[in-house]
Design a protein around this motif. Structure first.
Motif, PDB file in Angstrom:
ATOM      1  N   MET A  33       0.814  -1.280  -0.039  1.00  6.13           N
ATOM      2  CA  MET A  33      -0.043  -0.047  -0.001  1.00  6.13           C
ATOM      3  C   MET A  33       0.702   1.327  -0.064  1.00  6.13           C
ATOM      4  O   MET A  33       0.490   2.286  -0.869  1.00  6.13           O
ATOM      5  N   ALA A  34       2.024   1.221   0.706  1.00  7.90           N
ATOM      6  CA  ALA A  34       2.813   2.201   0.702  1.00  7.90           C
ATOM      7  C   ALA A  34       3.643   2.656  -0.518  1.00  7.90           C
ATOM      8  O   ALA A  34       3.604   3.751  -0.759  1.00  7.90           O
ATOM      9  N   LYS A  35       3.924   1.650  -1.336  1.00 10.91           N
ATOM     10  CA  LYS A  35       4.673   1.606  -2.529  1.00 10.91           C
ATOM     11  C   LYS A  35       3.508   2.323  -3.341  1.00 10.91           C
ATOM     12  O   LYS A  35       3.787   2.925  -4.493  1.00 10.91           O
ATOM     13  N   ALA A  36       2.254   1.867  -3.275  1.00 12.92           N
ATOM     14  CA  ALA A  36       1.092   2.378  -4.356  1.00 12.92           C
ATOM     15  C   ALA A  36       0.653   3.830  -4.050  1.00 12.92           C
ATOM     16  O   ALA A  36       0.393   4.558  -5.092  1.00 12.92           O
ATOM     17  N   ALA A  37       0.983   4.158  -2.853  1.00 12.19           N
ATOM     18  CA  ALA A  37       0.412   5.440  -2.737  1.00 12.19           C
ATOM     19  C   ALA A  37       1.261   6.640  -3.477  1.00 12.19           C
ATOM     20  O   ALA A  37       2.501   6.412  -3.461  1.00 12.19           O
ATOM     21  N   ASN A  38       0.539   7.893  -3.846  1.00  8.83           N
ATOM     22  CA  ASN A  38       1.395   8.675  -4.466  1.00  8.83           C
ATOM     23  C   ASN A  38       1.598  10.035  -3.395  1.00  8.83           C
ATOM     24  O   ASN A  38       2.807  10.471  -3.480  1.00  8.83           O
ATOM     25  N   ALA A  39       0.628  10.210  -2.430  1.00  6.60           N
ATOM     26  CA  ALA A  39       0.924  11.360  -1.762  1.00  6.60           C
ATOM     27  C   ALA A  39       2.105  10.912  -0.618  1.00  6.60           C
ATOM     28  O   ALA A  39       1.824   9.831  -0.018  1.00  6.60           O
ATOM     29  N   PRO A  40       3.154  11.644  -0.402  1.00  2.76           N
ATOM     30  CA  PRO A  40       4.212  11.392   0.433  1.00  2.76           C
ATOM     31  C   PRO A  40       3.592  11.315   1.794  1.00  2.76           C
ATOM     32  O   PRO A  40       4.193  10.238   2.663  1.00  2.76           O
ATOM     33  N   GLU A  41       2.728  12.039   2.402  1.00  3.99           N
ATOM     34  CA  GLU A  41       2.101  11.655   3.540  1.00  3.99           C
ATOM     35  C   GLU A  41       1.552  10.448   3.792  1.00  3.99           C
ATOM     36  O   GLU A  41       1.381  10.060   5.125  1.00  3.99           O
ATOM     37  N   LEU A  42       0.920   9.876   2.622  1.00  5.01           N
ATOM     38  CA  LEU A  42      -0.122   8.630   2.874  1.00  5.01           C
ATOM     39  C   LEU A  42       1.037   7.483   2.803  1.00  5.01           C
ATOM     40  O   LEU A  42       0.857   6.716   3.829  1.00  5.01           O
ATOM     41  N   LYS A  43       2.148   7.769   2.129  1.00  4.26           N
ATOM     42  CA  LYS A  43       3.169   6.804   2.276  1.00  4.26           C
ATOM     43  C   LYS A  43       3.792   6.537   3.530  1.00  4.26           C
ATOM     44  O   LYS A  43       3.874   5.484   3.888  1.00  4.26           O
ATOM     45  N   GLN A  44       3.960   7.814   4.067  1.00  2.00           N
ATOM     46  CA  GLN A  44       4.584   7.822   5.451  1.00  2.00           C
ATOM     47  C   GLN A  44       3.609   7.181   6.255  1.00  2.00           C
ATOM     48  O   GLN A  44       4.163   6.564   7.320  1.00  2.00           O
ATOM     49  N   ALA A  45       2.327   7.505   6.277  1.00  2.62           N
ATOM     50  CA  ALA A  45       1.328   6.927   7.312  1.00  2.62           C
ATOM     51  C   ALA A  45       1.174   5.225   7.135  1.00  2.62           C
ATOM     52  O   ALA A  45       1.322   4.613   8.387  1.00  2.62           O
ATOM     53  N   PHE A  46       1.401   4.872   5.955  1.00  2.00           N
ATOM     54  CA  PHE A  46       1.472   3.291   5.972  1.00  2.00           C
ATOM     55  C   PHE A  46       2.876   2.725   6.404  1.00  2.00           C
ATOM     56  O   PHE A  46       2.683   1.659   7.090  1.00  2.00           O
ATOM     57  N   GLU A  47       3.966   3.402   6.237  1.00  2.00           N
ATOM     58  CA  GLU A  47       5.085   2.866   7.057  1.00  2.00           C
ATOM     59  C   GLU A  47       5.213   3.186   8.372  1.00  2.00           C
ATOM     60  O   GLU A  47       5.507   2.042   8.734  1.00  2.00           O
ATOM     61  N   THR A  48       4.759   4.307   8.770  1.00  2.00           N
ATOM     62  CA  THR A  48       4.362   4.128  10.296  1.00  2.00           C
ATOM     63  C   THR A  48       3.629   3.285  10.792  1.00  2.00           C
ATOM     64  O   THR A  48       3.958   2.540  11.872  1.00  2.00           O
ATOM     65  N   HIS A  49       2.393   2.869  10.247  1.00  2.00           N
ATOM     66  CA  HIS A  49       1.509   1.895  10.444  1.00  2.00           C
ATOM     67  C   HIS A  49       2.298   0.506  10.502  1.00  2.00           C
ATOM     68  O   HIS A  49       1.886  -0.354  11.338  1.00  2.00           O
ATOM     69  N   ARG A  50       3.018   0.253   9.546  1.00  2.00           N
ATOM     70  CA  ARG A  50       3.832  -1.049   9.390  1.00  2.00           C
ATOM     71  C   ARG A  50       4.610  -1.225  10.836  1.00  2.00           C
ATOM     72  O   ARG A  50       4.632  -2.194  11.457  1.00  2.00           O
ATOM     73  N   GLU A  51       5.249  -0.247  11.195  1.00  2.00           N
ATOM     74  CA  GLU A  51       6.029  -0.506  12.484  1.00  2.00           C
ATOM     75  C   GLU A  51       5.205  -0.621  13.610  1.00  2.00           C
ATOM     76  O   GLU A  51       5.498  -1.288  14.559  1.00  2.00           O
ATOM     77  N   GLN A  52       4.016   0.064  13.749  1.00  2.00           N
ATOM     78  CA  GLN A  52       3.052   0.072  15.036  1.00  2.00           C
ATOM     79  C   GLN A  52       2.626  -1.496  14.904  1.00  2.00           C
ATOM     80  O   GLN A  52       2.449  -1.899  15.876  1.00  2.00           O
ATOM     81  N   THR A  53       2.161  -1.868  13.616  1.00  2.00           N
ATOM     82  CA  THR A  53       1.714  -3.379  13.584  1.00  2.00           C
ATOM     83  C   THR A  53       2.508  -4.525  14.014  1.00  2.00           C
ATOM     84  O   THR A  53       2.059  -5.485  14.749  1.00  2.00           O
ATOM     85  N   GLU A  54       4.080  -4.087  13.898  1.00  2.00           N
ATOM     86  CA  GLU A  54       4.907  -5.052  14.556  1.00  2.00           C
ATOM     87  C   GLU A  54       4.693  -4.964  16.116  1.00  2.00           C
ATOM     88  O   GLU A  54       4.850  -6.059  16.480  1.00  2.00           O
ATOM     89  N   GLY A  55       4.654  -4.090  16.488  1.00  2.00           N
ATOM     90  CA  GLY A  55       4.362  -3.685  18.008  1.00  2.00           C
ATOM     91  C   GLY A  55       3.010  -4.514  18.340  1.00  2.00           C
ATOM     92  O   GLY A  55       3.144  -5.169  19.515  1.00  2.00           O
TER      93      GLY A  55
END
Length: 164
Positions: A33-55
């Motif tokens: 989803m992060a790779k597909a997103a165009n908006a940088p803030e959306l990419k960032q949100a997906f990447e942040t949530h991936r880290e959270q999901t590991e937690g």
């Protein structure tokens, strides 16, 4: 002889296995989803949530340990369907200004599923007197709700405007 009737403990464990499986699937889907997103803030949100999901997976492991069970997943058809819908949006709207809006909607469907599961598990853990589990589940529930609010904000402030 008839088998023992199922208890709230059984339901709690079953649902715990369900969300454990779901979180593992979400971990696999978020980079796409992060790779597909165009908006940088959306990419960032997906990447942040991936880290959270590991937690979240770590915390679930602790909940399993608190009830003396090995962390194991159980196939969750609901999350597989929600993730499949997200993949469909990526394929159908690739290169379109509406793609990010679709990604936000798909991500919120995931969040709402998680919020429902964690809210239920927390309530059951309270009922069962599992104080450690309540604390761990509440922490994750709070993070899922914050992510949902962030997605709503991204949708309203930028992504939906670009789509229109």
């Amino acid at each position: 002889m008839p088998s023992e009737p199922k208890t709230l403990d059984d339901l709690f464990l079953d649902t715990l296995k369900d969300i454990y499986y779901a979180e593992k699937q979400i971990l696999k889907a978020l980079p796409k989803m992060a790779k597909a997103a165009n908006a940088p803030e959306l990419k960032q949100a997906f990447e942040t949530h991936r880290e959270q999901t590991e937690g979240h997976v770590e915390r679930l492991t602790e909940v399993f340990e608190a009830i003396g069970k090995a962390p194991r997943g159980k196939t969750c058809d609901a999350i597989l369907g929600i993730i499949e819908e997200g993949k469909g949006i990526i394929e159908e709207f690739e290169g379109s200004p509406a793609l990010d809006a679709g990604l936000v909607a798909a991500a919120q469907a995931v969040e709402h599923y998680e919020i429902a599961r964690y809210g239920t598990l927390k309530a059951w853990a309270q009922q069962l007197g599992l104080k450690d589990a309540v604390k761990l589940l509440d922490q994750t529930l709070g993070e899922e709700e914050k992510t949902d609010q962030l997605l709503t904000k991204l949708g309203m402030t930028s992504v939906n405007k670009q789509a229109a």
